[in-house]
Design a protein around this motif. Sequence first.
Motif, PDB file in Angstrom:
ATOM      1  N   GLY A 183     -16.207 -64.455 -23.979  1.00  0.00           N
ATOM      2  CA  GLY A 183     -16.747 -64.576 -23.073  1.00  0.00           C
ATOM      3  C   GLY A 183     -16.928 -65.911 -22.537  1.00  0.00           C
ATOM      4  N   THR A 184     -16.730 -66.877 -23.208  1.00  0.00           N
ATOM      5  CA  THR A 184     -16.992 -68.073 -22.713  1.00  0.00           C
ATOM      6  C   THR A 184     -15.766 -68.806 -21.876  1.00  0.00           C
ATOM      7  N   LYS A 185     -15.997 -69.541 -20.991  1.00  0.00           N
ATOM      8  CA  LYS A 185     -14.904 -69.946 -19.961  1.00  0.00           C
ATOM      9  C   LYS A 185     -14.517 -71.540 -20.497  1.00  0.00           C
ATOM     10  N   THR A 186     -13.112 -71.847 -20.455  1.00  0.00           N
ATOM     11  CA  THR A 186     -12.674 -73.060 -20.801  1.00  0.00           C
ATOM     12  C   THR A 186     -11.654 -73.268 -19.808  1.00  0.00           C
ATOM     13  N   ASP A 205      -7.991 -75.412 -13.962  1.00  0.00           N
ATOM     14  CA  ASP A 205      -8.786 -74.171 -13.751  1.00  0.00           C
ATOM     15  C   ASP A 205      -9.379 -73.756 -14.972  1.00  0.00           C
ATOM     16  N   THR A 206     -10.210 -72.820 -14.761  1.00  0.00           N
ATOM     17  CA  THR A 206     -10.815 -72.042 -15.929  1.00  0.00           C
ATOM     18  C   THR A 206     -10.225 -70.550 -16.349  1.00  0.00           C
ATOM     19  N   GLU A 251      -8.608 -77.954 -21.933  1.00  0.00           N
ATOM     20  CA  GLU A 251      -9.683 -78.022 -23.012  1.00  0.00           C
ATOM     21  C   GLU A 251      -8.974 -77.042 -24.083  1.00  0.00           C
ATOM     22  N   TYR A 252      -8.318 -75.779 -23.631  1.00  0.00           N
ATOM     23  CA  TYR A 252      -7.925 -74.861 -24.546  1.00  0.00           C
ATOM     24  C   TYR A 252      -6.643 -75.550 -25.311  1.00  0.00           C
ATOM     25  N   TYR A 253      -5.773 -76.196 -24.872  1.00  0.00           N
ATOM     26  CA  TYR A 253      -4.838 -76.501 -25.656  1.00  0.00           C
ATOM     27  C   TYR A 253      -4.886 -77.603 -26.488  1.00  0.00           C
ATOM     28  N   SER A 254      -5.984 -78.524 -25.961  1.00  0.00           N
ATOM     29  CA  SER A 254      -6.295 -79.623 -26.794  1.00  0.00           C
ATOM     30  C   SER A 254      -7.094 -79.250 -27.774  1.00  0.00           C
ATOM     31  N   LYS A 255      -7.986 -78.275 -27.866  1.00  0.00           N
ATOM     32  CA  LYS A 255      -8.805 -77.833 -29.056  1.00  0.00           C
ATOM     33  C   LYS A 255      -7.743 -76.906 -29.893  1.00  0.00           C
ATOM     34  N   ASN A 256      -7.109 -76.040 -29.517  1.00  0.00           N
ATOM     35  CA  ASN A 256      -6.468 -75.002 -30.460  1.00  0.00           C
ATOM     36  C   ASN A 256      -5.103 -75.506 -30.647  1.00  0.00           C
TER      37      ASN A 256
END
Length: 372
Positions: free
Chosen positions: A117-120, A110-111, A124-129
């Motif tokens: 304001g961007t959606k993720t 889920d996003t 994706e969030y845990y992979s990128k950060n």
Amino acid sequence: MKIIGLKLVGQNHYNPESTVILGKHWLQVWPGYSTIIKRTDRGLYLCMDVSYKVLQNDSVLDIMRVMYQQSKESFQDKCTKELICAIVIMCYNNRTYCVDGIEWNKSPKDTFTLMDGTKTTFVEYYSKNYRITIKEMDQPLLMHRPKERSRPGGKQIITGEILLVLELSFITGIPEKMRKDFRAMKDLTMHINMNGEQHTNAIKQLVKNISTNPETRKELSRWGLHISPEILVTKGRTLPHEMICMQSASFATDADVSWSREIVRDASISTIPLRIWAIFYLGHCVEEAEELFSTFKKVARPISMQLEHPIRVELKGDQTETYVKHIHSLLTSEPNMQLVVCIIVGNREDLYSAIKKLCCVKNPISSQLTLF
């Protein structure tokens, strides 16, 4: 604290690198410290104490998998009962959250909306950060509802719900089941209980780590501060050893103020004869009931306590109503009853509460429940 390698968890600091693993109980213990600075007439004082953080080795996802294998029909109800109000720590930032709910209809796919304001998606969030790859895509999410915060003007704002990924969450604290396991608690207390000397040495070690670290000395000097290597010593009142008086002898307590063994070896000054009492047990616990009575006799004889044979009540079922009904019936027929002893199989909080309510509130009488 951060400079010397300690991690902030809640309001205290811990050292995950010195973790003690209790593999037999699926727990790990983080040693750490609680600190606070107090301002007094004599200057600033750093008050510190030794602290420990207990975590379960398995993630919340692993625990839920075990629950599913144990009871598939009532899986969600059991998870809700076990996890709601539990405190979990996130493995990627050591922040703790109180679980307020389980979002069964949501998943890491889920996003959600970021601050810009961007959606993720959570994946994706845990992979990128955090460079963390979430493995289970269909797992539900834990929900934490932050308390309302107030701005300086007094206007309250709600920060919204925080969703947590199961496989990144670990429950903190001692499990309720373990608290009732004497052997497990003994193994744990061996690592978290300290005598006075060990406690002092642990605090001195922290002071030494701060004082000998070049970066911490530089940081303290920027503020014009210096930490004394010595702990402030105050003189406390020392009470004399208590004298325990028996019928024909007396003795002084040891340094650990324990005399449980000594008092069962000699006759007491005065004892209350136990003439009318009862044991309630299930049909397959006849041997346990007899063993319990034999133990009573062994203890009663040396202390000169008169002990009569109990009224034995064999129960056909372990339902709460069965215990309560038979106990109430016996108390009604025997108004001079002195003691009720119940043998319970397994951990039954509902049964324990019902019996204690009956024996403490409705029909006040001394009661003892023994688990087998």
